[in-house]
Design a protein around this motif. Structure first.
Motif, PDB file in Angstrom:
ATOM      1  N   LEU A 380       1.865  -2.726  -6.314  1.00  0.00           N
ATOM      2  CA  LEU A 380       2.920  -3.075  -5.655  1.00  0.00           C
ATOM      3  C   LEU A 380       2.886  -2.542  -4.311  1.00  0.00           C
ATOM      4  O   LEU A 380       3.594  -2.881  -3.465  1.00  0.00           O
ATOM      5  CB  LEU A 380       4.131  -2.453  -6.344  1.00  0.00           C
ATOM      6  N   HIS A 381       2.242  -1.409  -3.855  1.00  0.00           N
ATOM      7  CA  HIS A 381       2.173  -0.886  -2.739  1.00  0.00           C
ATOM      8  C   HIS A 381       0.821  -1.488  -1.687  1.00  0.00           C
ATOM      9  O   HIS A 381       0.824  -1.011  -0.705  1.00  0.00           O
ATOM     10  CB  HIS A 381       1.957   0.606  -2.847  1.00  0.00           C
ATOM     11  N   LEU A 382       0.042  -2.504  -2.393  1.00  0.00           N
ATOM     12  CA  LEU A 382      -1.138  -2.954  -1.774  1.00  0.00           C
ATOM     13  C   LEU A 382      -0.712  -3.877  -0.678  1.00  0.00           C
ATOM     14  O   LEU A 382      -0.078  -4.457  -0.395  1.00  0.00           O
ATOM     15  CB  LEU A 382      -1.683  -3.907  -2.811  1.00  0.00           C
ATOM     16  N   LYS A 383      -1.531  -3.332   0.651  1.00  0.00           N
ATOM     17  CA  LYS A 383      -1.248  -4.053   1.939  1.00  0.00           C
ATOM     18  C   LYS A 383      -2.692  -4.772   2.259  1.00  0.00           C
ATOM     19  O   LYS A 383      -2.498  -5.555   3.109  1.00  0.00           O
ATOM     20  CB  LYS A 383      -1.068  -2.931   2.925  1.00  0.00           C
ATOM     21  N   TYR A 384      -3.582  -4.395   1.749  1.00  0.00           N
ATOM     22  CA  TYR A 384      -4.926  -5.158   1.942  1.00  0.00           C
ATOM     23  C   TYR A 384      -5.761  -5.473   0.775  1.00  0.00           C
ATOM     24  O   TYR A 384      -6.259  -4.625   0.058  1.00  0.00           O
ATOM     25  CB  TYR A 384      -5.744  -4.131   3.015  1.00  0.00           C
ATOM     26  N   LEU A 385      -6.217  -6.754   0.578  1.00  0.00           N
ATOM     27  CA  LEU A 385      -6.946  -7.040  -0.553  1.00  0.00           C
ATOM     28  C   LEU A 385      -8.005  -8.051   0.018  1.00  0.00           C
ATOM     29  O   LEU A 385      -7.933  -9.189   0.475  1.00  0.00           O
ATOM     30  CB  LEU A 385      -6.015  -7.884  -1.493  1.00  0.00           C
ATOM     31  N   ARG A 386      -9.401  -7.487  -0.296  1.00  0.00           N
ATOM     32  CA  ARG A 386     -10.479  -8.171   0.255  1.00  0.00           C
ATOM     33  C   ARG A 386     -11.470  -8.584  -0.923  1.00  0.00           C
ATOM     34  O   ARG A 386     -11.972  -7.583  -1.746  1.00  0.00           O
ATOM     35  CB  ARG A 386     -11.367  -7.297   1.237  1.00  0.00           C
ATOM     36  N   LEU A 387     -11.632  -9.890  -1.323  1.00  0.00           N
ATOM     37  CA  LEU A 387     -12.392 -10.347  -2.142  1.00  0.00           C
ATOM     38  C   LEU A 387     -13.523 -11.409  -1.771  1.00  0.00           C
ATOM     39  O   LEU A 387     -14.016 -12.219  -2.376  1.00  0.00           O
ATOM     40  CB  LEU A 387     -11.452 -11.142  -3.052  1.00  0.00           C
ATOM     41  N   ILE A 388     -14.139 -10.864  -0.643  1.00  0.00           N
ATOM     42  CA  ILE A 388     -15.067 -11.733  -0.220  1.00  0.00           C
ATOM     43  C   ILE A 388     -16.360 -11.763  -0.965  1.00  0.00           C
ATOM     44  O   ILE A 388     -16.895 -10.823  -1.375  1.00  0.00           O
ATOM     45  CB  ILE A 388     -15.747 -11.033   1.194  1.00  0.00           C
ATOM     46  N   HIS A 389     -16.789 -13.046  -1.386  1.00  0.00           N
ATOM     47  CA  HIS A 389     -17.985 -13.279  -2.145  1.00  0.00           C
ATOM     48  C   HIS A 389     -17.617 -12.696  -3.493  1.00  0.00           C
ATOM     49  O   HIS A 389     -18.541 -12.677  -4.494  1.00  0.00           O
ATOM     50  CB  HIS A 389     -19.211 -12.534  -1.811  1.00  0.00           C
ATOM     51  N   ALA A 390     -16.396 -12.296  -3.889  1.00  0.00           N
ATOM     52  CA  ALA A 390     -16.052 -11.913  -5.323  1.00  0.00           C
ATOM     53  C   ALA A 390     -16.303 -13.105  -6.392  1.00  0.00           C
ATOM     54  O   ALA A 390     -15.843 -14.093  -6.126  1.00  0.00           O
ATOM     55  CB  ALA A 390     -14.815 -11.272  -5.613  1.00  0.00           C
ATOM     56  N   HIS A 391     -16.748 -12.829  -7.342  1.00  0.00           N
ATOM     57  CA  HIS A 391     -16.846 -13.701  -8.508  1.00  0.00           C
ATOM     58  C   HIS A 391     -15.537 -13.628  -9.434  1.00  0.00           C
ATOM     59  O   HIS A 391     -15.341 -12.638 -10.621  1.00  0.00           O
ATOM     60  CB  HIS A 391     -17.906 -13.380  -9.694  1.00  0.00           C
ATOM     61  N   VAL A 392     -14.563 -14.300  -9.050  1.00  0.00           N
ATOM     62  CA  VAL A 392     -13.293 -14.343  -9.789  1.00  0.00           C
ATOM     63  C   VAL A 392     -12.710 -15.715  -9.932  1.00  0.00           C
ATOM     64  O   VAL A 392     -12.953 -16.575  -8.865  1.00  0.00           O
ATOM     65  CB  VAL A 392     -12.416 -13.393  -9.070  1.00  0.00           C
ATOM     66  N   ASN A 393     -12.191 -16.105 -11.006  1.00  0.00           N
ATOM     67  CA  ASN A 393     -11.754 -17.670 -11.215  1.00  0.00           C
ATOM     68  C   ASN A 393     -10.342 -18.016 -10.597  1.00  0.00           C
ATOM     69  O   ASN A 393     -10.132 -19.143 -10.359  1.00  0.00           O
ATOM     70  CB  ASN A 393     -12.127 -17.798 -12.631  1.00  0.00           C
ATOM     71  N   GLU A 394      -9.760 -16.977 -10.425  1.00  0.00           N
ATOM     72  CA  GLU A 394      -8.156 -17.092 -10.074  1.00  0.00           C
ATOM     73  C   GLU A 394      -7.597 -16.002  -9.734  1.00  0.00           C
ATOM     74  O   GLU A 394      -7.913 -14.965  -9.942  1.00  0.00           O
ATOM     75  CB  GLU A 394      -7.189 -18.013 -11.145  1.00  0.00           C
ATOM     76  N   LEU A 395      -6.365 -16.100  -8.873  1.00  0.00           N
ATOM     77  CA  LEU A 395      -5.462 -15.049  -8.740  1.00  0.00           C
ATOM     78  C   LEU A 395      -4.342 -15.437  -9.540  1.00  0.00           C
ATOM     79  O   LEU A 395      -3.867 -16.291  -9.934  1.00  0.00           O
ATOM     80  CB  LEU A 395      -5.087 -15.279  -7.174  1.00  0.00           C
ATOM     81  N   PRO A 396      -3.863 -13.993 -10.039  1.00  0.00           N
ATOM     82  CA  PRO A 396      -2.649 -14.033 -10.907  1.00  0.00           C
ATOM     83  C   PRO A 396      -1.413 -14.473 -10.153  1.00  0.00           C
ATOM     84  O   PRO A 396      -1.136 -14.364  -9.025  1.00  0.00           O
ATOM     85  CB  PRO A 396      -2.471 -12.582 -11.354  1.00  0.00           C
ATOM     86  N   VAL A 397      -0.747 -15.217 -10.922  1.00  0.00           N
ATOM     87  CA  VAL A 397       0.574 -15.809 -10.352  1.00  0.00           C
ATOM     88  C   VAL A 397       1.407 -14.657  -9.831  1.00  0.00           C
ATOM     89  O   VAL A 397       2.138 -14.659  -8.814  1.00  0.00           O
ATOM     90  CB  VAL A 397       1.246 -16.630 -11.545  1.00  0.00           C
ATOM     91  N   GLU A 398       1.405 -13.541 -10.619  1.00  0.00           N
ATOM     92  CA  GLU A 398       1.981 -12.351 -10.041  1.00  0.00           C
ATOM     93  C   GLU A 398       1.764 -11.647  -8.797  1.00  0.00           C
ATOM     94  O   GLU A 398       2.396 -10.628  -8.548  1.00  0.00           O
ATOM     95  CB  GLU A 398       2.208 -11.228 -11.202  1.00  0.00           C
ATOM     96  N   ILE A 399       0.813 -12.216  -8.204  1.00  0.00           N
ATOM     97  CA  ILE A 399       0.220 -11.847  -6.802  1.00  0.00           C
ATOM     98  C   ILE A 399       1.593 -11.706  -6.035  1.00  0.00           C
ATOM     99  O   ILE A 399       1.878 -11.047  -4.833  1.00  0.00           O
ATOM    100  CB  ILE A 399      -0.724 -12.432  -6.356  1.00  0.00           C
ATOM    101  N   GLY A 400       2.747 -12.770  -6.200  1.00  0.00           N
ATOM    102  CA  GLY A 400       3.688 -12.993  -5.466  1.00  0.00           C
ATOM    103  C   GLY A 400       4.537 -11.883  -5.394  1.00  0.00           C
ATOM    104  O   GLY A 400       5.408 -11.597  -4.576  1.00  0.00           O
ATOM    105  N   LYS A 401       4.296 -10.680  -6.295  1.00  0.00           N
ATOM    106  CA  LYS A 401       5.048  -9.361  -6.513  1.00  0.00           C
ATOM    107  C   LYS A 401       4.826  -8.415  -5.309  1.00  0.00           C
ATOM    108  O   LYS A 401       5.373  -7.118  -5.032  1.00  0.00           O
ATOM    109  CB  LYS A 401       5.011  -8.884  -7.788  1.00  0.00           C
ATOM    110  N   LEU A 402       3.530  -8.556  -4.814  1.00  0.00           N
ATOM    111  CA  LEU A 402       2.815  -7.463  -3.704  1.00  0.00           C
ATOM    112  C   LEU A 402       3.715  -7.872  -2.445  1.00  0.00           C
ATOM    113  O   LEU A 402       3.089  -8.408  -1.509  1.00  0.00           O
ATOM    114  CB  LEU A 402       1.307  -7.757  -3.535  1.00  0.00           C
ATOM    115  N   GLN A 403       4.740  -7.538  -2.286  1.00  0.00           N
ATOM    116  CA  GLN A 403       5.804  -7.828  -1.237  1.00  0.00           C
ATOM    117  C   GLN A 403       5.105  -6.999   0.024  1.00  0.00           C
ATOM    118  O   GLN A 403       5.640  -7.286   1.122  1.00  0.00           O
ATOM    119  CB  GLN A 403       7.339  -7.402  -1.450  1.00  0.00           C
ATOM    120  N   PHE A 404       4.398  -5.901  -0.074  1.00  0.00           N
ATOM    121  CA  PHE A 404       3.857  -5.355   1.172  1.00  0.00           C
ATOM    122  C   PHE A 404       2.513  -5.713   1.616  1.00  0.00           C
ATOM    123  O   PHE A 404       1.867  -5.169   2.516  1.00  0.00           O
ATOM    124  CB  PHE A 404       3.702  -3.732   0.897  1.00  0.00           C
ATOM    125  N   LEU A 405       1.986  -6.830   1.006  1.00  0.00           N
ATOM    126  CA  LEU A 405       0.701  -7.265   1.238  1.00  0.00           C
ATOM    127  C   LEU A 405       0.547  -7.968   2.702  1.00  0.00           C
ATOM    128  O   LEU A 405       1.492  -8.627   3.035  1.00  0.00           O
ATOM    129  CB  LEU A 405       0.173  -8.320   0.346  1.00  0.00           C
TER     130      LEU A 405
END
Length: 506
Positions: A380-405
């Protein structure tokens, strides 16, 4: 240098200095008065102006650290139109500019060329320039590469190898080579170099110290992109302003330039905006900031020299993982604020319990395989998320909870085909990097804080889907300062809408 200085004094004023000894006495008198400078500034300025009033002089002032000091010093030297010269040296670009009336008068020192570095090194170690034994040629070249053409580094390392006027054994050379970049040795000569670097560090303003220490997160010889570094600094809280209208990014860019001006980081390349593209930290400086970061519990590095984190778990603040073969399966560090992977491994809840990092602000999983991204909803306190070249199929719907991003970087994360609708709830999002095959949700115009939107595609995606509302909603993002997009297969209506939206951006 002393002989050159005396010869110049003699040529400047042959009448006064017909005897070199009198030149030495007057030079000593000047130095003695300079030592009293801070005790009585006004008296010195007056007496020195009188002393030099009708003389042709050359003054060398070494290692000026502050523009204010120069403005005070220059008052002591009269402008008498007799061809006098003042030479100053500094490691700070802004100081050099303050000392000169024209940028043409500034001489910027280059790093020593390979052949000159080699000759200097050989002369100190072997007492001649061509006396390197065959068995030491390769290790000599490896050491010189580490020194990076910096005279201080070359002289210090060479003096260490030639201590007691005896060339050290080959295995000791390799021991020294391996120590460069992995912790300063306890040798006196290396300690002298450390003192000089420490002086540079302690002279930094308080707001720049954590910015420099933060660079200890990155591996040796790593190319650190300027833009990415600035957004990291902002997420960590190193860049702040009391004035609400001040752009944190531009302020962070000023911090970056100041570190370059002070020669604490080395600039790399120029980008499309004619700004420095990236930087690199010299091995010797990296040694220093890693040592300081460890002492201050600022950064913890797992690079293979430490197999696991055990009793340090509760103390770790910023964690840099640079080796994927380490045992971190039971790691649970609730105080971690920053987590960066420089190894392309598999990240899941079992291997590393990221969801327990309750105060995590920065998460960089570049190139990693993420089997279950669901844990991100708990950060919940996350401000910086970097997934360059990451092997991931989707972002979770709950990412909308990260209000400080503030920063979301999904460049070249090709597995993510579309952003979840909940992304539009991230009202503090400043920087969004996507890729051109990513479908954008409706409602992007709600991201009123967005300043950077990069690699967007307007129109038809390769999948056949359309970013239908994007052209219209771009016009609502009035804070955008950086917008990079492509368009494909758009009709006349969409084309007109896009032009209208762009006209709303300033």
């Amino acid at each position: 240098m002393k002989k050159v200085f005396k010869d110049i004094l003699y040529e400047l004023d042959k009448k006064k200095y017909s005897c070199i000894h009198s030149a030495i006495r007057d030079e000593k008198q000047l130095i003695d008065e300079l030592s009293e400078f801070l005790k009585s500034k006004t008296k010195f300025i007056k007496s020195n102006n009188e002393f030099l009033a009708n003389k042709r002089y050359i003054i060398v002032i070494d290692d000026i650290w502050d523009e204010k000091v120069w403005r005070l010093i220059k008052c002591a030297f009269p402008k008498n139109s007799l061809g006098s010269r003042i030479i100053t040296t500094t490691r700070i670009v802004s100081v050099s500019e303050a000392c000169c009336s024209s940028s043409d008068d500034i001489f910027r020192m280059e790093f020593l060329a390979d052949d000159i570095s080699r000759r200097l090194f050989y002369k100190i170690v072997f007492s001649n320039e061509r006396g390197c034994p065959h068995e030491l040629v390769q290790v000599s070249e490896d050491i010189l590469k580490k020194c990076g053409g910096i005279p201080l580094a070359i002289i210090t390392i060479a003096s260490l190898l030639a201590s007691n006027h005896q060339t050290k054994a080959k295995d000791q050379w390799y021991d020294l080579l391996n120590s460069i970049g992995h912790g300063l040795t306890e040798d006196h000569n290396v300690e002298e170099m450390k003192k000089i670097l420490l002086f540079s560090y302690y002279d930094l303003p308080s707001h720049l110290k954590p910015c420099l220490l933060y660079l200890s997160i990155f591996p040796e010889n790593f190319k650190v992109l300027r833009v990415d570094l600035i957004w990291r600094w902002i997420a960590e809280g190193f860049v702040h302003s009391e004035k609400q209208e001040t752009s944190l990014y531009e302020l962070g860019n000023n911090y970056f330039n100041e570190l370059i001006n002070r020669s604490m980081i080395q600039p790399i390349g120029i980008d499309d905006e004619e700004r420095v593209e990236a930087c690199r930290v010299h091995d010797m400086v990296l040694d220093l900031i890693r040592t300081l970061s460890t002492e201050e519990n600022f950064v913890t590095i797992l690079d293979g020299t430490m197999r696991k984190v055990s009793n340090l778990q509760s103390k770790v603040r910023r964690l840099s993982i640079q080796n994927g073969k380490m045992d971190i399966s039971t790691t649970s560090m609730k105080q971690v604020r920053s987590l960066t992977f420089f190894t392309h491994g598999i990240i899941d809840k079992v291997q590393l319990n990221i969801c327990s990092f309750e105060v995590l602000r920065v998460l960089d999983l570049e190139g990693c395989t993420i089997s279950d991204p669901g844990y991100m909803k708990n950060l919940l306190h996350l401000k910086y998320l970097r997934l360059i070249h990451a092997h991931v199929n989707e972002l979770p719907v709950e990412i909308g909870k990260l209000q400080f991003l503030q920063t979301l970087d999904l460049r070249r994360a090709r597995g993510i085909k579309e952003l979840p609708l909940s992304i539009v709830r991230l009202r503090h999002l400043i920087c969004l990097y996507v890729h051109e095959d990513m479908k954008m949700p409706s409602g992007m115009g709600s991201l009123k804080s967005l300043e950077v939107l990069d690699e967007l595609l307007v129109g038809q995606l390769s999948s056949g889907n359309f970013n239908q509302d994007t052209a219209k909603e771009l016009g609502q993002l009035t804070k955008l300062s950086v917008l990079r997009f492509k368009w494909r297969c758009i009709n006349d209506i969409t084309d007109k809408t896009l032009v209208e939206s762009l006209s709303n951006l300033h």
